[in-house]
Design a protein around this motif. Structure first.
Motif, PDB file in Angstrom:
ATOM      1  N   TYR A  68       4.707   5.834   1.570  1.00 33.42           N
ATOM      2  CA  TYR A  68       4.306   7.232   1.465  1.00 33.42           C
ATOM      3  C   TYR A  68       5.227   7.938   0.488  1.00 33.42           C
ATOM      4  O   TYR A  68       6.452   7.858   0.612  1.00 33.42           O
ATOM      5  CB  TYR A  68       4.365   7.898   2.842  1.00 33.42           C
ATOM      6  CG  TYR A  68       4.202   9.401   2.840  1.00 33.42           C
ATOM      7  CD1 TYR A  68       3.252  10.021   2.027  1.00 33.42           C
ATOM      8  CD2 TYR A  68       4.985  10.207   3.661  1.00 33.42           C
ATOM      9  CE1 TYR A  68       3.090  11.394   2.023  1.00 33.42           C
ATOM     10  CE2 TYR A  68       4.833  11.583   3.671  1.00 33.42           C
ATOM     11  CZ  TYR A  68       3.878  12.180   2.842  1.00 33.42           C
ATOM     12  OH  TYR A  68       3.726  13.542   2.843  1.00 33.42           O
ATOM     13  N   VAL A  69       4.636   8.625  -0.488  1.00 42.80           N
ATOM     14  CA  VAL A  69       5.409   9.432  -1.433  1.00 42.80           C
ATOM     15  C   VAL A  69       5.156  10.897  -1.090  1.00 42.80           C
ATOM     16  O   VAL A  69       4.089  11.437  -1.399  1.00 42.80           O
ATOM     17  CB  VAL A  69       4.990   9.151  -2.889  1.00 42.80           C
ATOM     18  CG1 VAL A  69       5.839   9.990  -3.843  1.00 42.80           C
ATOM     19  CG2 VAL A  69       5.153   7.670  -3.208  1.00 42.80           C
ATOM     20  N   PRO A  70       6.097  11.566  -0.439  1.00 43.69           N
ATOM     21  CA  PRO A  70       5.876  12.959  -0.034  1.00 43.69           C
ATOM     22  C   PRO A  70       5.981  13.908  -1.222  1.00 43.69           C
ATOM     23  O   PRO A  70       6.482  13.544  -2.291  1.00 43.69           O
ATOM     24  CB  PRO A  70       7.002  13.212   0.973  1.00 43.69           C
ATOM     25  CG  PRO A  70       8.089  12.290   0.546  1.00 43.69           C
ATOM     26  CD  PRO A  70       7.410  11.063   0.000  1.00 43.69           C
ATOM     27  N   PHE A  71       5.503  15.123  -1.021  1.00 46.89           N
ATOM     28  CA  PHE A  71       5.606  16.125  -2.078  1.00 46.89           C
ATOM     29  C   PHE A  71       5.710  17.511  -1.451  1.00 46.89           C
ATOM     30  O   PHE A  71       5.447  17.707  -0.261  1.00 46.89           O
ATOM     31  CB  PHE A  71       4.396  16.064  -3.017  1.00 46.89           C
ATOM     32  CG  PHE A  71       3.079  16.394  -2.353  1.00 46.89           C
ATOM     33  CD1 PHE A  71       2.648  17.704  -2.224  1.00 46.89           C
ATOM     34  CD2 PHE A  71       2.267  15.377  -1.865  1.00 46.89           C
ATOM     35  CE1 PHE A  71       1.447  18.006  -1.613  1.00 46.89           C
ATOM     36  CE2 PHE A  71       1.064  15.680  -1.252  1.00 46.89           C
ATOM     37  CZ  PHE A  71       0.647  16.993  -1.123  1.00 46.89           C
ATOM     38  N   ASN A  72       6.109  18.458  -2.256  1.00 45.76           N
ATOM     39  CA  ASN A  72       6.046  19.856  -1.867  1.00 45.76           C
ATOM     40  C   ASN A  72       5.418  20.633  -3.027  1.00 45.76           C
ATOM     41  O   ASN A  72       5.033  20.041  -4.038  1.00 45.76           O
ATOM     42  CB  ASN A  72       7.437  20.403  -1.512  1.00 45.76           C
ATOM     43  CG  ASN A  72       8.442  20.178  -2.627  1.00 45.76           C
ATOM     44  OD1 ASN A  72       8.103  20.254  -3.816  1.00 45.76           O
ATOM     45  ND2 ASN A  72       9.692  19.890  -2.271  1.00 45.76           N
TER      46      ASN A  72
ATOM     47  N   THR B 182       0.841  -1.195   0.000  1.00 47.77           N
ATOM     48  CA  THR B 182       0.000   0.000   0.000  1.00 47.77           C
ATOM     49  C   THR B 182       0.872   1.238   0.000  1.00 47.77           C
ATOM     50  O   THR B 182       1.791   1.360   0.816  1.00 47.77           O
ATOM     51  CB  THR B 182      -0.912   0.011   1.242  1.00 47.77           C
ATOM     52  OG1 THR B 182      -1.767  -1.133   1.206  1.00 47.77           O
ATOM     53  CG2 THR B 182      -1.755   1.266   1.287  1.00 47.77           C
ATOM     54  N   VAL B 183       0.569   2.159  -0.908  1.00 50.81           N
ATOM     55  CA  VAL B 183       1.312   3.417  -1.013  1.00 50.81           C
ATOM     56  C   VAL B 183       0.309   4.562  -1.016  1.00 50.81           C
ATOM     57  O   VAL B 183      -0.676   4.537  -1.769  1.00 50.81           O
ATOM     58  CB  VAL B 183       2.161   3.473  -2.302  1.00 50.81           C
ATOM     59  CG1 VAL B 183       2.866   4.821  -2.426  1.00 50.81           C
ATOM     60  CG2 VAL B 183       3.178   2.334  -2.322  1.00 50.81           C
ATOM     61  N   LEU B 184       0.550   5.577  -0.175  1.00 50.52           N
ATOM     62  CA  LEU B 184      -0.313   6.750  -0.108  1.00 50.52           C
ATOM     63  C   LEU B 184       0.388   7.964  -0.697  1.00 50.52           C
ATOM     64  O   LEU B 184       1.597   8.140  -0.519  1.00 50.52           O
ATOM     65  CB  LEU B 184      -0.706   7.061   1.334  1.00 50.52           C
ATOM     66  CG  LEU B 184      -1.568   6.025   2.069  1.00 50.52           C
ATOM     67  CD1 LEU B 184      -1.817   6.484   3.503  1.00 50.52           C
ATOM     68  CD2 LEU B 184      -2.881   5.799   1.352  1.00 50.52           C
ATOM     69  N   SER B 185      -0.379   8.790  -1.380  1.00 49.77           N
ATOM     70  CA  SER B 185       0.117  10.068  -1.870  1.00 49.77           C
ATOM     71  C   SER B 185      -0.840  11.142  -1.375  1.00 49.77           C
ATOM     72  O   SER B 185      -1.996  11.195  -1.795  1.00 49.77           O
ATOM     73  CB  SER B 185       0.182  10.073  -3.401  1.00 49.77           C
ATOM     74  OG  SER B 185       0.479  11.382  -3.875  1.00 49.77           O
ATOM     75  N   GLY B 186      -0.356  11.977  -0.479  1.00 52.89           N
ATOM     76  CA  GLY B 186      -1.213  13.009   0.082  1.00 52.89           C
ATOM     77  C   GLY B 186      -0.449  13.873   1.051  1.00 52.89           C
ATOM     78  O   GLY B 186       0.761  13.700   1.249  1.00 52.89           O
ATOM     79  N   SER B 187      -1.128  14.818   1.668  1.00 52.29           N
ATOM     80  CA  SER B 187      -0.494  15.691   2.647  1.00 52.29           C
ATOM     81  C   SER B 187       0.024  14.871   3.822  1.00 52.29           C
ATOM     82  O   SER B 187      -0.601  13.884   4.220  1.00 52.29           O
ATOM     83  CB  SER B 187      -1.495  16.738   3.138  1.00 52.29           C
ATOM     84  OG  SER B 187      -1.951  17.538   2.066  1.00 52.29           O
ATOM     85  N   ALA B 188       1.136  15.304   4.379  1.00 58.77           N
ATOM     86  CA  ALA B 188       1.775  14.542   5.452  1.00 58.77           C
ATOM     87  C   ALA B 188       0.844  14.363   6.651  1.00 58.77           C
ATOM     88  O   ALA B 188       0.813  13.298   7.269  1.00 58.77           O
ATOM     89  CB  ALA B 188       3.067  15.232   5.882  1.00 58.77           C
TER      90      ALA B 188
ATOM     91  N   THR C 126      -2.771   5.125  -3.684  1.00 58.65           N
ATOM     92  CA  THR C 126      -3.968   5.914  -3.416  1.00 58.65           C
ATOM     93  C   THR C 126      -3.651   7.400  -3.397  1.00 58.65           C
ATOM     94  O   THR C 126      -2.802   7.846  -2.616  1.00 58.65           O
ATOM     95  CB  THR C 126      -4.588   5.515  -2.069  1.00 58.65           C
ATOM     96  OG1 THR C 126      -4.879   4.117  -2.072  1.00 58.65           O
ATOM     97  CG2 THR C 126      -5.877   6.294  -1.811  1.00 58.65           C
ATOM     98  N   ASN C 127      -4.331   8.147  -4.242  1.00 54.82           N
ATOM     99  CA  ASN C 127      -4.292   9.607  -4.180  1.00 54.82           C
ATOM    100  C   ASN C 127      -5.271  10.094  -3.128  1.00 54.82           C
ATOM    101  O   ASN C 127      -6.453   9.754  -3.171  1.00 54.82           O
ATOM    102  CB  ASN C 127      -4.690  10.217  -5.531  1.00 54.82           C
ATOM    103  CG  ASN C 127      -3.511  10.488  -6.439  1.00 54.82           C
ATOM    104  OD1 ASN C 127      -2.359  10.437  -6.019  1.00 54.82           O
ATOM    105  ND2 ASN C 127      -3.802  10.767  -7.697  1.00 54.82           N
TER     106      ASN C 127
END
Length: 508
Positions: A105-109, A78-84, A141-142
């Motif tokens: 978890y794939v972090p972003f800025n 399971t991988v999540l993409s979203g705000s921390a 999951t987005n």
């Protein structure tokens, strides 16, 4: 305006999505998602999970539902993409409820979000994770912000090294409840598995194919219930099939291969669409109580082409035991039922057949064709059935009815206990029991009657603590709180003067 790149070229995304994240509000996020090319996604979600007529109910983050489904499956990453903050809350809650697996978890800025680098990071992450020795599938999951920004999970490879890649969007502004988010993932997996089955041979269940036609059970349920349903089906030459959401990928094929699909939980719209595409008939309601069991067995027999005499034999085996269990464990009292699991109407039916009076049932889930039999049965007995019930509606029912017992979500239970009304949390204390057949017939009586029997204790506690911690006496005091009526009156006059001044300004 900023842009996110997808295969159609630049798509505008509101700056507030980047700057405010999920705090920008549902309408802002929804508008941004449409601007980023997500109109088709939002239209599909609105069709599958309509809000109203009572607007959107209060619920935890919907992605919690799909996350739990993935975390329960064997050989699934399971991988999540979203705000921390969202990812932290979801993973904390999942592990609190017993998950023992790592959540990717794939972090972003702001930069990686608006330049499209986030999608590249997700793609790199699934490539690194796709080990066929460990996984059959990876679920990506987005959450709200990536969905609103148009991060195109549909462009991920469908398979890497033999590992399936399933990308889903579960935005809080598009999926009303976490229960329905389970259907988002279950439906996506069924669609993937159906295409595989159409293209060639697939893995058989671990125990091998069933020697009888099976009934696929749609909706999470107490572990003993599928076993009991299997016994009911035996005289008809049928067997209980997999429960969807499944616990591993290969069970999806067996679920799609069932002769009939039983929509035990009636809100799995996307999953039903896949079963119907596979040519499988879908039957609503469930074998709950005497009336429900009779009607359900008849409906299953008709859908599976089973002769009426075999259905009668199945009913004869079950109904005497169910009647005996109901008679041996009566429930007396007025009870309100509310929750967000999807089985609220079934629980109300069982309570009524056990002897209880149930004037109100509220469910956070939507009205669908597969709960119509339950709604009709309940309303014929004077029950008010409210779909998409809000917390305020459920609380108002408790306050108006003042039942002997309130079954509901945590805040409903809290409000009932403040009113000295015994209450039970639906998810942990009601859903954690069998509901179907003879095993379900007597399962609720002990906990329900025990709770109703606590009414006298609640009355004593209310009398003892009357007036404590309410209004201006709330909080922690070292001595007895001193009331100051003169100060209260002074503040009242100030508020009144301010209100008049504001109205005068508005008139100008």
């Amino acid at each position: 305006m900023t842009v996110v790149l997808d295969e159609a070229g630049p798509s505008p995304v509101a700056d507030s999505v980047v700057n405010d994240g999920c705090h920008g509000g549902a309408e802002t996020l929804r508008a941004a998602a449409r601007a980023a090319g997500g109109s088709e996604l939002l239209d599909r979600l609105a069709e599958d999970y309509p809000v109203g007529p009572h607007d959107r109910p209060q619920s935890m983050c919907p992605a919690f539902g799909s996350l739990r489904v993935g975390l329960r499956m064997r050989r699934t990453a399971t991988v999540l993409s979203g705000s921390a903050c969202c990812v932290y809350g979801l993973t904390f809650t999942s592990h609190f409820y017993g998950a023992k697996r790592t959540v990717g978890y794939v972090p972003f800025n702001s930069e990686t979000l608006v330049t499209g680098k986030l999608f590249e990071d997700i793609r790199d992450a699934v490539h690194a994770l796709a080990d066929p020795a460990l996984y059959d599938a990876i679920v990506v999951t987005n959450l709200c912000v990536p969905t609103a920004s148009g991060v195109p999970l549909r462009l991920l490879p469908k398979e890497i090294n033999g590992v399936r890649i399933v990308g889903i969007d579960v935005p809080g502004f598009g999926v009303p409840t976490h229960a329905e988010a389970k259907d988002v993932l279950a439906g996506a997996m069924l669609a993937f598995a159906r295409r595989e089955a159409e293209n060639g041979p697939v893995l058989a269940p671990r125990g091998g194919p069933s020697d009888r036609p099976t009934v696929t059970l749609l909706g999470e349920m107490f572990p003993a219930d599928p076993v009991g349903i299997g016994r009911m089906l035996e005289p008809m030459g049928l067997a209980a099939g997999p429960v969807v959401p499944t616990r591993e990928w290969r069970e999806l094929y067996a679920a799609l291969d069932g002769a009939v699909v039983a929509a035990i939980h009636p809100f799995y719209t996307a999953s039903v669409r896949e079963f119907e595409a596979a040519g499988r008939p879908v039957v609503g309601s469930a074998p709950v109580g005497v009336d429900g069991t009779m009607a359900w067995l008849d409906a299953i027999a008709a859908a599976a082409g089973v002769p009426a005499r075999l259905a009668d034999e199945a009913k004869n085996r079950q109904l005497a035991a169910i009647r005996g269990a109901l008679a041996g464990s009566p429930v007396k009292g007025r009870i309100t039922v509310s929750g967000y699991e999807g089985s609220e109407l079934l629980v109300a039916r069982l309570l009524i057949e056990s002897g209880a009076e149930v004037p109100y049932v509220g469910t956070a889930c939507p009205r669908t064709p597969w709960s119509e039999a339950d709604r009709t049965w309940l309303e014929a007995r004077g029950v008010e059935v409210v779909y998409r019930a809000s917390l305020e509606r459920d609380v108002a029912a408790v306050m108006a009815i003042r039942p002997d017992l309130a079954i509901g979500t945590t805040p409903v239970v809290q409000k009932a206990k403040e009113m000295a009304i015994p209450a039970l949390y639906f998810t942990n204390l009601v859903s954690a029991r069998p509901l179907f057949g003879a095993a379900g017939a007597g399962s609720l009586a002990h906990v329900v009657n025990g709770a109703i029997g606590n009414a006298a204790r609640f009355a004593r506690m209310e009398a003892f603590f009357d007036g404590v911690g309410e209004g201006d006496t709330a909080g922690v005091w070292s001595g007895e709180p001193q009331r100051r009526p003169a100060f209260r009156e002074q503040m009242r006059r100030r508020r009144e003067s301010a209100s008049k001044a504001k109205k005068a300004e508005e008139m100008i």
